[in-house]
Design a protein around this motif. Structure first.
Motif, mmCIF file in Angstrom:
data_model
loop_
_atom_site.group_PDB
_atom_site.id
_atom_site.type_symbol
_atom_site.label_atom_id
_atom_site.label_comp_id
_atom_site.label_asym_id
_atom_site.label_seq_id
_atom_site.Cartn_x
_atom_site.Cartn_y
_atom_site.Cartn_z
ATOM 1 N N GLU A 130 -4.125 7.475 -5.466
ATOM 2 C CA GLU A 130 -4.404 6.119 -4.970
ATOM 3 C C GLU A 130 -4.890 6.165 -3.525
ATOM 4 N N ALA B 237 0.809 -1.213 0.000
ATOM 5 C CA ALA B 237 0.000 0.000 0.000
ATOM 6 C C ALA B 237 0.845 1.266 0.000
ATOM 7 N N ALA C 66 -6.524 1.621 2.560
ATOM 8 C CA ALA C 66 -6.511 0.166 2.783
ATOM 9 C C ALA C 66 -5.284 -0.237 3.596
ATOM 10 N N GLY C 67 -4.160 0.458 3.368
ATOM 11 C CA GLY C 67 -2.964 0.195 4.164
ATOM 12 C C GLY C 67 -3.179 0.505 5.632
ATOM 13 N N LEU D 86 -6.145 2.902 -1.895
ATOM 14 C CA LEU D 86 -5.061 1.989 -1.552
ATOM 15 C C LEU D 86 -4.360 2.452 -0.280
#
Length: 224
Positions: free
Chosen positions: A30, A10, A36-37, A33
């Protein structure tokens, strides 16, 4: 697995060295993403709390005091990393939230966002010092246990030493840290994987705690 995704999958592709502008563009492009990390980091921390409680129970019969102390170091590392995760929200607010867009110029916001990410990396190193001590203690407990191969204990202790050496070097002696081999962290993956695989395949059968509890249960059943 969650931590590896967060750091390598990520954030890794989005942090462009010391280029604040390029990093800011990558994060904005992003954002799902990047978020999400953060979620993966939280999942990792939750898993580590469970693992710490599990190992506290497994190794308590080997040495209760050392097992409790190891759990304490693990929980401190988890708490440090949990607090450190808040820094990952700073770039999102600085780069995409209205009050900061109007109050600060783009270069200032981008530099502040990159600073937050770099300090997060420093906080990660701090947490790994405590986790390294935890691994050394687990290694000692595994070596003494009698229900785990001594090789696994040795690998876990080596993993802990590598965590401590790498993190302290990053924090206290960056010039020395640059001379360390990029493979210094390989033993951490090997040691943790060996311990996890052994417990997955063979479980904790044969632990002193289980061995002493079974006869007691049998005696109670006999008296009944």
């Amino acid at each position: 697995m969650f931590g590896l995704f967060a750091e390598v999958g990520a954030r890794g592709p989005l942090i462009v060295g010391s280029d604040a502008a390029a990093t800011a563009r990558a994060i904005l492009a992003e954002e799902p993403l990047f978020r999400a990390g953060i979620a993966a980091d939280l999942a990792m921390l939750g898993c580590y709390v469970g693992v710490t409680a599990l190992f506290l129970d497994v190794f308590r019969p080997v040495h209760a005091g050392v097992s409790r102390m190891a759990a304490a170091f693990s929980l401190i590392g988890i708490a440090v990393l949990a607090a450190d995760t808040l820094l990952l929200l700073a770039p999102l607010r600085l780069l995409a939230t209205a009050p900061y867009l109007s109050a600060l110029g783009a270069p200032q916001r981008e530099a502040a966002a990159l600073l937050a990410l770099k300090v997060h990396g420093d906080g990660y190193d701090v947490s790994l010092v405590f986790f390294g001590i935890y691994c050394v203690m687990l290694g000692w407990l595994a070596w003494r246990s009698g229900f785990l191969p001594k090789a696994i204990g040795g690998l876990m202790a080596l993993a802990g030493v590598c965590y401590i050496l790498n993190s302290v070097a990053d924090l206290a002696a960056p010039a020395f840290a640059h001379t360390l081999s990029p493979h210094i962290m390989d033993p951490t993956l090997i040691g943790e994987a060996a311990l996890a695989l052994w417990l997955l395949v063979f479980g904790a059968r044969g632990t002193p705690g289980r061995a002493t509890r079974m006869p007691q249960a049998a005696r109670q059943g006999h008296r009944a």
